[in-house]
Design a protein around this motif. Structure first.
Motif, mmCIF file in Angstrom:
data_model
loop_
_atom_site.group_PDB
_atom_site.id
_atom_site.type_symbol
_atom_site.label_atom_id
_atom_site.label_comp_id
_atom_site.label_asym_id
_atom_site.label_seq_id
_atom_site.Cartn_x
_atom_site.Cartn_y
_atom_site.Cartn_z
ATOM 1 N N MET B 27 24.728 59.322 56.902
ATOM 2 C CA MET B 27 25.829 59.026 55.904
ATOM 3 C C MET B 27 27.205 59.944 56.204
ATOM 4 O O MET B 27 27.951 60.323 55.501
ATOM 5 N N ASN B 28 26.987 60.988 57.395
ATOM 6 C CA ASN B 28 28.013 61.639 57.702
ATOM 7 C C ASN B 28 28.361 62.943 56.824
ATOM 8 O O ASN B 28 29.318 63.053 56.539
ATOM 9 N N HIS B 29 27.369 63.226 56.181
ATOM 10 C CA HIS B 29 27.509 64.473 55.295
ATOM 11 C C HIS B 29 27.780 65.590 55.993
ATOM 12 O O HIS B 29 27.154 65.920 56.922
ATOM 13 N N GLU B 30 28.473 66.377 55.375
ATOM 14 C CA GLU B 30 28.800 67.894 55.819
ATOM 15 C C GLU B 30 27.501 68.687 55.480
ATOM 16 O O GLU B 30 27.185 69.672 56.487
ATOM 17 N N TYR B 31 27.185 68.596 54.365
ATOM 18 C CA TYR B 31 26.179 69.587 53.872
ATOM 19 C C TYR B 31 24.785 69.139 54.029
ATOM 20 O O TYR B 31 24.446 68.146 53.947
ATOM 21 N N MET B 32 24.002 69.925 54.458
ATOM 22 C CA MET B 32 22.474 69.755 54.684
ATOM 23 C C MET B 32 21.637 70.990 54.222
ATOM 24 O O MET B 32 21.969 72.259 54.211
ATOM 25 N N SER B 33 20.506 70.749 53.522
ATOM 26 C CA SER B 33 19.701 71.870 53.142
ATOM 27 C C SER B 33 17.983 71.403 53.262
ATOM 28 O O SER B 33 17.787 70.095 53.351
ATOM 29 N N TRP B 34 17.432 72.646 53.269
ATOM 30 C CA TRP B 34 16.036 72.565 53.289
ATOM 31 C C TRP B 34 15.353 73.080 51.871
ATOM 32 O O TRP B 34 15.763 74.108 51.580
ATOM 33 N N TYR B 35 14.362 72.507 51.286
ATOM 34 C CA TYR B 35 13.831 72.828 50.242
ATOM 35 C C TYR B 35 12.441 72.779 50.605
ATOM 36 O O TYR B 35 11.889 72.138 51.332
ATOM 37 N N ARG B 36 11.447 73.952 49.802
ATOM 38 C CA ARG B 36 10.094 73.666 49.814
ATOM 39 C C ARG B 36 9.601 73.404 48.140
ATOM 40 O O ARG B 36 10.405 74.193 47.305
ATOM 41 N N GLN B 37 8.822 72.767 48.140
ATOM 42 C CA GLN B 37 8.132 72.408 46.742
ATOM 43 C C GLN B 37 6.735 72.905 46.668
ATOM 44 O O GLN B 37 5.854 72.617 47.335
ATOM 45 N N ASP B 38 6.677 73.844 45.476
ATOM 46 C CA ASP B 38 5.037 74.443 45.146
ATOM 47 C C ASP B 38 4.819 74.118 43.894
ATOM 48 O O ASP B 38 5.874 74.278 42.878
ATOM 49 N N PRO B 39 3.481 73.872 43.398
ATOM 50 C CA PRO B 39 3.329 73.490 42.064
ATOM 51 C C PRO B 39 3.818 74.648 41.131
ATOM 52 O O PRO B 39 3.641 76.002 41.374
ATOM 53 N N GLY B 40 4.462 74.294 40.160
ATOM 54 C CA GLY B 40 4.812 75.355 39.083
ATOM 55 C C GLY B 40 6.012 75.993 39.312
ATOM 56 O O GLY B 40 6.522 76.777 38.632
ATOM 57 N N LEU B 41 6.578 75.938 40.450
ATOM 58 C CA LEU B 41 7.847 76.469 41.225
ATOM 59 C C LEU B 41 9.146 75.719 41.443
ATOM 60 O O LEU B 41 10.100 76.322 41.691
ATOM 61 N N GLY B 42 8.705 74.483 41.021
ATOM 62 C CA GLY B 42 9.901 73.695 41.519
ATOM 63 C C GLY B 42 10.215 73.614 42.895
ATOM 64 O O GLY B 42 9.443 73.684 43.626
ATOM 65 N N LEU B 43 11.565 73.038 43.161
ATOM 66 C CA LEU B 43 11.937 73.276 44.430
ATOM 67 C C LEU B 43 12.965 74.583 44.818
ATOM 68 O O LEU B 43 13.772 74.872 44.031
ATOM 69 N N ARG B 44 12.668 75.007 45.869
ATOM 70 C CA ARG B 44 13.344 76.331 46.152
ATOM 71 C C ARG B 44 14.053 76.211 47.557
ATOM 72 O O ARG B 44 13.416 75.582 48.438
ATOM 73 N N GLN B 45 15.307 76.799 47.555
ATOM 74 C CA GLN B 45 15.812 76.403 48.802
ATOM 75 C C GLN B 45 15.594 77.355 49.980
ATOM 76 O O GLN B 45 15.661 78.604 49.755
ATOM 77 N N ILE B 46 15.284 76.959 51.236
ATOM 78 C CA ILE B 46 15.101 77.746 52.237
ATOM 79 C C ILE B 46 16.390 78.238 53.145
ATOM 80 O O ILE B 46 16.921 79.411 53.307
ATOM 81 N N TYR B 47 17.100 77.020 53.610
ATOM 82 C CA TYR B 47 18.531 77.490 54.348
ATOM 83 C C TYR B 47 19.392 76.392 54.001
ATOM 84 O O TYR B 47 18.883 75.172 53.675
ATOM 85 N N TYR B 48 20.718 76.308 54.270
ATOM 86 C CA TYR B 48 21.619 75.121 54.010
ATOM 87 C C TYR B 48 22.520 75.491 55.222
ATOM 88 O O TYR B 48 22.591 76.387 55.705
ATOM 89 N N SER B 49 23.280 74.372 55.241
ATOM 90 C CA SER B 49 24.319 74.143 56.034
ATOM 91 C C SER B 49 25.413 73.716 55.817
ATOM 92 O O SER B 49 25.448 72.514 55.250
#
Lengths: 116, 113
Positions: B27-49
């Motif tokens: 999609m030619n997007h500028e922003y990209m991110s990585w998340y991890r999802q763990d039970p009871g914790l939702g999604l947490r961001q690891i890194y972004y660009s």
């Protein structure tokens, strides 16, 4: 730092009943607010978002949410739940600051079970 | 079709064996991110660009590396995986536009034994 609280870990409703999922946020400025849905084994799909303007936001699949600044809430509603709505729902607050990427902070999620 | 793809979708590995999870968006997007999802914790961001060659830490960066050499790709690297990195990982992208939502990939389920 922003934060999101979804106080209900699990909600069970009967098919055809109304639904309200709660979301409270903490953020210093005007927030960008989102609701996502995750079906089993699937990725996240955006239901609706709020950036500004009308505080009642309409989304896909018949969902709506209301932004209440005074209560720091962004609750998700649906007047009549369908069995296919069974999924996990996540509220998120997003921040864009100068020179920074969009960062989403998610709540811990609410698991919705729909009884026939 | 606009999409974010991740590979592999499932991975079982052993402690200490380096691995890479790929992420690509069309999609030619500028922003990209990585998340991890763990039970009871939702999604947490690891890194972004924010764009090519511009990356920054999220909330839980320890044990991970990323790179952004091309606009469409944002691989997640685990140099020495440990069991506490067993999780469900999501890549996401969004445009620079104020109203740009984040589009998520299908997820990668990683098990480290």
């Amino acid at each position: 730092a922003q934060s999101v609280t979804q106080p209900d870990i699990h909600i069970t409703v009967s098919e055809g009943a109304s639904l309200e999922l709660r979301c409270n946020y903490s953020y210093g400025a005007t927030p960008y607010l989102f609701w996502y849905v995750q079906s089993p084994g699937q990725g996240l799909q955006l239901l609706l978002k709020y950036f500004s303007g009308d505080t009642l936001v309409q989304g896909i699949k018949g969902f709506e949410a209301e932004f209440k600044r005074s209560q720091s809430s962004f609750n998700l509603r649906k007047p009549s739940v369908h069995w296919s709505d069974a999924a996990e729902y996540f509220c998120a607050v997003g921040a864009i600051s100068s020179g920074s990427a969009r960062q989403l902070t998610f709540g811990s999620g609410t698991q919705l079970t729909v009884l026939p | 079709e606009a999409q974010v793809t991740q590979n592999p979708r499932y991975l079982i590995t052993v402690t200490g064996k380096k691995l890479t999870v790929t992420c690509s968006q069309n999609m030619n997007h500028e922003y990209m991110s990585w998340y991890r999802q763990d039970p009871g914790l939702g999604l947490r961001q690891i890194y972004y660009s924010m764009n090519v060659e511009v990356t920054d830490k999220g909330d839980v960066p320890e044990g991970y590396k990323v790179s952004r050499k091309e606009k469409r790709n944002f691989p997640l690297i685990l140099e020495s995986p440990s069991p506490n990195q067993t999780s469900l990982y999501f890549c996401a992208s969004s445009s620079r536009d104020r109203g740009g939502e984040q589009y998520f990939g299908p997820g990668t389920r990683l098990t480290v034994t």
